[in-house]
Design an enzyme around this catalytic site. Sequence first.
Site, PDB file in Angstrom:
ATOM      1  N   LYS A  84       0.818  -1.216   0.000  1.00  0.00           N
ATOM      2  CA  LYS A  84       0.000   0.000   0.000  1.00  0.00           C
ATOM      3  C   LYS A  84       0.851   1.265   0.000  1.00  0.00           C
ATOM      4  CE  LYS A  84      -1.989  -1.151   3.816  1.00  0.00           C
ATOM      5  NZ  LYS A  84      -1.218  -2.397   3.949  1.00  0.00           N
ATOM      6  N   SER A 111      -7.249  -0.768   7.038  1.00  0.00           N
ATOM      7  CA  SER A 111      -8.721  -0.687   7.061  1.00  0.00           C
ATOM      8  C   SER A 111      -9.369  -2.047   6.795  1.00  0.00           C
ATOM      9  CB  SER A 111      -9.239   0.393   6.115  1.00  0.00           C
ATOM     10  OG  SER A 111      -8.541   0.481   4.915  1.00  0.00           O
TER      11      SER A 111
END
Length: 177
Positions: free
Chosen positions: A18, A86
């Site tokens: 990410k 998340s």
Amino acid sequence: MNQRGVTLWFTGLSGAGKTTISSAVAEELRSRQCKLEVLDGDIVRQNLTKGLGFSKEDRDENIRRIGFVSHLLTRNGVIVIVSAISPYREIREEVRGRIGDFVEVYVNAPLEVCEARDVKGLYKKARAGEIKQFTGIDDPYEPPLNPEIECRTDQETLEESKAKVLKYLETSGYLTV
């Protein structure tokens, strides 16, 4: 370069890539003179959400706070790049609803690959029981069902992943040359 406000929400397991992909996208957008902000999960936890733990409730609150800041920036024409695990689908959808101009980027790599890349030694500590509630080990990660973009970091290069994100921004009208 003209741009519309949008939040690029990079989600995936620790070690999936990410931060690497979001940093490469941010670098390219800066070179194009775009107005942008980067909200990296680790940095946000040190500054904006200090004191929150890793229970489901605290993780959800962390994402809500990141989402709130992202919403403010997005509605003011800024491209917001969020890089945060998340892990829960429901809270990601809640944040999507609040922000509106939201692009979910699923940074997908198998758990074994993420563990092999683990430069911080977090998976090793989680497997040894030293870290509790670690996503992917003893806490769930709920992958997106229909992300706008999926980057398979075990199958594609950084350049290919970055190009996917930039192409989506261009074809969706968030960036115009």
